[in-house]
Design an enzyme around this catalytic site. Sequence first.
Site, PDB file in Angstrom:
ATOM      1  N   MET A 214       0.990  -1.143   0.254  1.00  0.00           N
ATOM      2  CA  MET A 214       0.238  -0.131   0.302  1.00  0.00           C
ATOM      3  C   MET A 214       1.062   1.031  -0.057  1.00  0.00           C
ATOM      4  O   MET A 214       0.278   2.466   0.351  1.00  0.00           O
ATOM      5  CB  MET A 214      -0.911   0.241   1.095  1.00  0.00           C
ATOM      6  CG  MET A 214      -2.516  -1.293   1.466  1.00  0.00           C
ATOM      7  SD  MET A 214      -3.447  -0.882   2.175  1.00  0.00           S
ATOM      8  CE  MET A 214      -2.693  -0.056   3.762  1.00  0.00           C
TER       9      MET A 214
ATOM     10  N   ALA B 299       4.132   3.825   0.356  1.00  0.00           N
ATOM     11  CA  ALA B 299       5.061   4.291   2.308  1.00  0.00           C
ATOM     12  C   ALA B 299       5.756   3.228   2.916  1.00  0.00           C
ATOM     13  O   ALA B 299       6.054   2.850   3.850  1.00  0.00           O
ATOM     14  CB  ALA B 299       3.778   4.820   3.448  1.00  0.00           C
TER      15      ALA B 299
ATOM     16  N   HIS C  87       9.396  -3.867   3.227  1.00  0.00           N
ATOM     17  CA  HIS C  87       9.279  -3.801   2.102  1.00  0.00           C
ATOM     18  C   HIS C  87      10.081  -4.033   0.931  1.00  0.00           C
ATOM     19  O   HIS C  87       9.787  -4.857   0.308  1.00  0.00           O
ATOM     20  CB  HIS C  87       8.005  -2.268   1.525  1.00  0.00           C
ATOM     21  CG  HIS C  87       6.939  -1.775   2.142  1.00  0.00           C
ATOM     22  ND1 HIS C  87       6.542  -0.879   3.163  1.00  0.00           N
ATOM     23  CD2 HIS C  87       5.838  -2.507   2.029  1.00  0.00           C
ATOM     24  CE1 HIS C  87       5.815  -0.042   3.392  1.00  0.00           C
ATOM     25  NE2 HIS C  87       4.735  -1.428   3.012  1.00  0.00           N
TER      26      HIS C  87
HETATM   27  P1  AMP Z   1       1.527  -2.623   3.902  1.00  0.00           P
HETATM   28  O1  AMP Z   1       2.437  -1.874   2.413  1.00  0.00           O
HETATM   29  O2  AMP Z   1       1.875  -2.008   5.167  1.00  0.00           O
HETATM   30  O3  AMP Z   1      -0.352  -2.783   2.875  1.00  0.00           O
HETATM   31  O4  AMP Z   1       2.321  -4.179   3.259  1.00  0.00           O
HETATM   32  C1  AMP Z   1       2.620  -4.861   2.038  1.00  0.00           C
HETATM   33  C2  AMP Z   1       3.545  -6.298   2.574  1.00  0.00           C
HETATM   34  O5  AMP Z   1       4.547  -5.350   2.909  1.00  0.00           O
HETATM   35  C3  AMP Z   1       2.926  -7.472   3.367  1.00  0.00           C
HETATM   36  O6  AMP Z   1       2.984  -7.926   2.819  1.00  0.00           O
HETATM   37  C4  AMP Z   1       3.046  -6.522   4.685  1.00  0.00           C
HETATM   38  O7  AMP Z   1       3.312  -8.032   5.579  1.00  0.00           O
HETATM   39  C5  AMP Z   1       4.742  -6.515   4.258  1.00  0.00           C
HETATM   40  N1  AMP Z   1       5.362  -6.074   5.522  1.00  0.00           N
HETATM   41  C6  AMP Z   1       5.050  -4.392   6.387  1.00  0.00           C
HETATM   42  N2  AMP Z   1       6.018  -4.402   6.917  1.00  0.00           N
HETATM   43  C7  AMP Z   1       6.657  -5.272   7.602  1.00  0.00           C
HETATM   44  C8  AMP Z   1       7.559  -5.339   8.111  1.00  0.00           C
HETATM   45  N3  AMP Z   1       8.082  -4.798   8.763  1.00  0.00           N
HETATM   46  N4  AMP Z   1       8.426  -6.197   8.100  1.00  0.00           N
HETATM   47  C9  AMP Z   1       8.117  -7.282   6.427  1.00  0.00           C
HETATM   48  N5  AMP Z   1       7.425  -7.486   5.185  1.00  0.00           N
HETATM   49  C10 AMP Z   1       6.466  -6.278   6.167  1.00  0.00           C
END
Ligand code: AMP
Length: 295
Positions: A34, A36, A41
């Site tokens: 998403m 940011a 990521h």
């Molecule tokens: P999001 O942008 O928060 O929807 O996350 C996108 C992807 O990044 C998802 O697969 C999350 O599980 C992964 N993600 C978010 N934070 C972390 C982190 N601290 N360590 C590893 N993967 C992450």
Amino acid sequence: MAQLPATTRTALGARDACFSWRAAGERVALVPTMGALHEGHLALVETAAQRVDRVIVSIFVNPTQFAPGEDLLRYPRDEDEDLRKLSSVPCDLVYLPSAEEIYPQGAGQMVINLPFLGSDLEGAVRPHFFSGVATLVAKLFLQVMPDIAVFGEKDYQQLLLIKALTRDLHMPIKVVAAPTRREVDGLAMSSRNAYLSNYDRALAPKLYERMCEAKTDLEAGLPVSQVRRRLRARLLQDGFSKIDYVAVRNPNNLQAKGPGALMGEARLLCAVRLGETRLIDNIAINIEADLGPKT
Ligand code: AMP
């Protein structure tokens, strides 16, 4: 400065790129996000690049996984900064769809539900969440058709749900898990950490610290019920305003573990609130001596 990665805003653009790479014998990964973006990521992109030839990152703040009153409107968005960060990792294409590209009939017109995995824990607190995630991820998978997709263990329930989704819909896409990236003080990286005030940011790492204490207690053979009670009490004492859940579950299907001492593997999953911000985290519990013979 490294060159910015190529971008596309259309599903056709993402699929064409993916298909031409696959036609040339290359394997392709999709990393849905998403935006940011933070190091967590970027680590997913690195994990993807270690396994395949080409990596596509999607950035889409998915409206259907936010309930009314949640943070959809204030969710951090910075496309230029995200592209700059992606120029430092092996990312071949960034897919930046509009809401119309993802939901041509309008959001909510077609919904995928996984009632069992999707209504517990995070799903109990955020009933919209997993149907929004499952619907979006199925669409992204069908739009792009990658060989693999990489997801973070940070969102452990989401990871299991997406594995179940691809299995149940017979999608020939391998879902790969990447470990949680943490700040030096232990706080799991998250785009939402940007919401924390200085005071709350200083308190936030206590969550992981307390979870590690609970892991030690569980691995020492203390009963699950006692460890959960103690963990809740400590978190409230520390100053977390609310505890959504503290759960010890089977790591493969998230079924509850009994109240007694653990055997084998488990996952400790927690969600707490710090003011307006929710923090979620999870860690593996492993009692090696009780694993028994491999089958
Ligand atoms: P999001 O942008 O928060 O929807 O996350 C996108 C992807 O990044 C998802 O697969 C999350 O599980 C992964 N993600 C978010 N934070 C972390 C982190 N601290 N360590 C590893 N993967 C992450």
